[in-house]
Design a protein around this motif. Structure first.
Motif, PDB file in Angstrom:
ATOM      1  N   ALA A  54       0.827  -1.205   0.000  1.00  0.00           N
ATOM      2  CA  ALA A  54       0.000   0.000   0.000  1.00  0.00           C
ATOM      3  C   ALA A  54       0.862   1.256   0.000  1.00  0.00           C
ATOM      4  O   ALA A  54       1.923   1.289   0.625  1.00  0.00           O
ATOM      5  N   THR A  55       0.375   2.282  -0.706  1.00  0.00           N
ATOM      6  CA  THR A  55       1.105   3.554  -0.757  1.00  0.00           C
ATOM      7  C   THR A  55       0.297   4.730  -0.210  1.00  0.00           C
ATOM      8  O   THR A  55       0.879   5.743   0.161  1.00  0.00           O
ATOM      9  N   SER A  56      -1.039   4.609  -0.172  1.00  0.00           N
ATOM     10  CA  SER A  56      -1.857   5.699   0.365  1.00  0.00           C
ATOM     11  C   SER A  56      -3.222   5.176   0.805  1.00  0.00           C
ATOM     12  O   SER A  56      -3.664   4.128   0.354  1.00  0.00           O
ATOM     13  N   ALA A  57      -3.845   5.950   1.692  1.00  0.00           N
ATOM     14  CA  ALA A  57      -5.200   5.631   2.152  1.00  0.00           C
ATOM     15  C   ALA A  57      -5.997   6.925   2.206  1.00  0.00           C
ATOM     16  O   ALA A  57      -5.492   7.951   2.672  1.00  0.00           O
ATOM     17  N   THR A  58      -7.231   6.878   1.711  1.00  0.00           N
ATOM     18  CA  THR A  58      -8.085   8.053   1.659  1.00  0.00           C
ATOM     19  C   THR A  58      -9.452   7.730   2.250  1.00  0.00           C
ATOM     20  O   THR A  58     -10.057   6.717   1.887  1.00  0.00           O
ATOM     21  N   LEU A  59      -9.933   8.592   3.146  1.00  0.00           N
ATOM     22  CA  LEU A  59     -11.277   8.445   3.689  1.00  0.00           C
ATOM     23  C   LEU A  59     -12.267   8.893   2.626  1.00  0.00           C
ATOM     24  O   LEU A  59     -12.207  10.026   2.149  1.00  0.00           O
ATOM     25  N   LEU A  60     -13.172   7.995   2.225  1.00  0.00           N
ATOM     26  CA  LEU A  60     -14.155   8.319   1.188  1.00  0.00           C
ATOM     27  C   LEU A  60     -15.446   8.869   1.760  1.00  0.00           C
ATOM     28  O   LEU A  60     -16.039   9.788   1.208  1.00  0.00           O
ATOM     29  N   SER A  61     -15.919   8.272   2.873  1.00  0.00           N
ATOM     30  CA  SER A  61     -17.184   8.732   3.452  1.00  0.00           C
ATOM     31  C   SER A  61     -17.354   8.202   4.870  1.00  0.00           C
ATOM     32  O   SER A  61     -16.726   7.211   5.242  1.00  0.00           O
ATOM     33  N   THR A  62     -18.201   8.881   5.636  1.00  0.00           N
ATOM     34  CA  THR A  62     -18.588   8.409   6.970  1.00  0.00           C
ATOM     35  C   THR A  62     -20.093   8.565   7.122  1.00  0.00           C
ATOM     36  O   THR A  62     -20.704   9.440   6.507  1.00  0.00           O
ATOM     37  N   THR A  63     -20.668   7.709   7.942  1.00  0.00           N
ATOM     38  CA  THR A  63     -22.074   7.788   8.304  1.00  0.00           C
ATOM     39  C   THR A  63     -22.135   7.618   9.816  1.00  0.00           C
ATOM     40  O   THR A  63     -21.646   6.617  10.341  1.00  0.00           O
ATOM     41  N   GLY A  64     -22.697   8.589  10.508  1.00  0.00           N
ATOM     42  CA  GLY A  64     -22.785   8.528  11.964  1.00  0.00           C
ATOM     43  C   GLY A  64     -24.065   7.858  12.433  1.00  0.00           C
ATOM     44  O   GLY A  64     -24.828   7.323  11.640  1.00  0.00           O
ATOM     45  N   GLY A  65     -24.272   7.876  13.734  1.00  0.00           N
ATOM     46  CA  GLY A  65     -25.501   7.343  14.305  1.00  0.00           C
ATOM     47  C   GLY A  65     -25.361   5.917  14.800  1.00  0.00           C
ATOM     48  O   GLY A  65     -24.268   5.410  15.025  1.00  0.00           O
ATOM     49  N   SER A  72     -20.511   4.046  10.063  1.00  0.00           N
ATOM     50  CA  SER A  72     -19.534   3.385   9.204  1.00  0.00           C
ATOM     51  C   SER A  72     -18.561   4.422   8.647  1.00  0.00           C
ATOM     52  O   SER A  72     -18.842   5.615   8.622  1.00  0.00           O
ATOM     53  N   ALA A  73     -17.414   3.917   8.215  1.00  0.00           N
ATOM     54  CA  ALA A  73     -16.419   4.731   7.535  1.00  0.00           C
ATOM     55  C   ALA A  73     -15.889   3.896   6.380  1.00  0.00           C
ATOM     56  O   ALA A  73     -15.595   2.710   6.550  1.00  0.00           O
ATOM     57  N   THR A  74     -15.811   4.501   5.200  1.00  0.00           N
ATOM     58  CA  THR A  74     -15.322   3.801   4.016  1.00  0.00           C
ATOM     59  C   THR A  74     -14.006   4.433   3.587  1.00  0.00           C
ATOM     60  O   THR A  74     -13.921   5.646   3.415  1.00  0.00           O
ATOM     61  N   TRP A  75     -12.992   3.590   3.428  1.00  0.00           N
ATOM     62  CA  TRP A  75     -11.644   4.020   3.068  1.00  0.00           C
ATOM     63  C   TRP A  75     -11.213   3.349   1.780  1.00  0.00           C
ATOM     64  O   TRP A  75     -11.611   2.224   1.497  1.00  0.00           O
ATOM     65  N   ASP A  76     -10.356   4.029   1.014  1.00  0.00           N
ATOM     66  CA  ASP A  76      -9.756   3.461  -0.186  1.00  0.00           C
ATOM     67  C   ASP A  76      -8.248   3.388   0.041  1.00  0.00           C
ATOM     68  O   ASP A  76      -7.611   4.402   0.313  1.00  0.00           O
ATOM     69  N   VAL A  77      -7.688   2.177  -0.043  1.00  0.00           N
ATOM     70  CA  VAL A  77      -6.254   1.962   0.133  1.00  0.00           C
ATOM     71  C   VAL A  77      -5.674   1.601  -1.233  1.00  0.00           C
ATOM     72  O   VAL A  77      -6.090   0.625  -1.850  1.00  0.00           O
ATOM     73  N   VAL A  78      -4.731   2.408  -1.715  1.00  0.00           N
ATOM     74  CA  VAL A  78      -4.155   2.250  -3.055  1.00  0.00           C
ATOM     75  C   VAL A  78      -2.713   1.760  -2.934  1.00  0.00           C
ATOM     76  O   VAL A  78      -1.999   2.128  -1.996  1.00  0.00           O
ATOM     77  N   GLY A  79      -2.292   0.942  -3.904  1.00  0.00           N
ATOM     78  CA  GLY A  79      -0.914   0.464  -3.894  1.00  0.00           C
ATOM     79  C   GLY A  79      -0.593  -0.354  -5.130  1.00  0.00           C
ATOM     80  O   GLY A  79      -1.184  -0.164  -6.189  1.00  0.00           O
ATOM     81  N   THR A  80       0.351  -1.295  -4.967  1.00  0.00           N
ATOM     82  CA  THR A  80       0.820  -2.137  -6.058  1.00  0.00           C
ATOM     83  C   THR A  80       0.609  -3.605  -5.707  1.00  0.00           C
ATOM     84  O   THR A  80       0.969  -4.045  -4.612  1.00  0.00           O
ATOM     85  N   TRP A  83     -12.195  -0.513   2.096  1.00  0.00           N
ATOM     86  CA  TRP A  83     -12.445  -1.014   3.442  1.00  0.00           C
ATOM     87  C   TRP A  83     -13.665  -0.306   4.024  1.00  0.00           C
ATOM     88  O   TRP A  83     -13.694   0.920   4.086  1.00  0.00           O
ATOM     89  N   VAL A  84     -14.661  -1.071   4.433  1.00  0.00           N
ATOM     90  CA  VAL A  84     -15.843  -0.511   5.093  1.00  0.00           C
ATOM     91  C   VAL A  84     -15.793  -0.961   6.547  1.00  0.00           C
ATOM     92  O   VAL A  84     -15.883  -2.147   6.857  1.00  0.00           O
ATOM     93  N   MET A  85     -15.624   0.011   7.436  1.00  0.00           N
ATOM     94  CA  MET A  85     -15.574  -0.246   8.874  1.00  0.00           C
ATOM     95  C   MET A  85     -16.968   0.077   9.425  1.00  0.00           C
ATOM     96  O   MET A  85     -17.417   1.220   9.337  1.00  0.00           O
TER      97      MET A  85
END
Length: 189
Positions: free
Chosen positions: A95-106, A110-118, A138-140
């Motif tokens: 992996a080279t980077s991780a970006t938070l795409l979205s969150t939903t509270g309550g 949930s939190a959705t992340w995108d992990v990019v790499g080779t 990744w959906v947490m």
């Protein structure tokens, strides 16, 4: 006869071009999933569930039962290297980077992340050692909100599937709205 069987097995291999697999896991982390960036895994591994595309020939021992071990025993979105894994037959991911795409509270946060790499192709394919772009989403999820367990679900893709960031989507929407206004003014004239 052993040499003949080995030669036949090698010829049965195909090149890896595109594929994906879904995965799941659980964490010992119970803080607010929408603000947390480090999740301690209950084991150092994630479970590979299903495969698609060129990942389909992954042996039955891996599908639905084999794990990919994350080096640090935690998914830390501020330290992309914690998402690295390696399994000789399937390949490896760096992996080279991780970006938070979205969150939903309550209550069902949930939190959705995108992990990019080779992704480096494993020995199951004739082009073993080939490096390709890759990403995993990744959906947490935290049912019941903060204080409750956080589960992991996601999908690994190679080559990388581009997931637009929310800011880019908003800019695209503004651009379309602007074009609509310009067209409306021209029609009114």
């Amino acid at each position: 006869s052993f040499a003949l069987m080995a030669a036949t097995a090698v010829h049965a291999l195909t090149s890896y071009v595109v594929g994906s697999f879904s995965f799941a896991g659980s964490t010992a982390t119970t803080t607010d999933v929408t603000t947390t960036t480090t999740f301690v895994l209950t084991g150092p591994s994630i479970l590979v569930l299903t495969t698609t595309g060129d990942m389909t020939p992954v042996p039955a021992g891996i599908v639905g039962g084999t794990v990919l071990t994350l080096g640090a025993g935690a998914a830390d979105f501020l330290v992309p290297a914690t998402f690295n894994w390696s399994l000789a037959t399937v390949g490896s991911f760096v992996a080279t980077s991780a970006t938070l795409l979205s969150t939903t509270g309550g209550a069902n946060a949930s939190a959705t992340w995108d992990v990019v790499g080779t992704y480096t192709v494993g020995t199951l394919w004739t082009n073993s050692g080939t490096a390709l772009t890759a990403n995993s989403t990744w959906v947490m999820s935290q049912t019941g909100g903060p204080g409750n367990a956080i589960s992991i679900g996601g999908t690994f893709h190679s080559p990388q599937v581009r997931i637009p960031e929310p800011g880019i989507i908003a800019l695209f929407g503004l651009g379309l709205a602007g074009l609509g206004l310009i067209r409306r003014r021209k029609v009114s004239s």
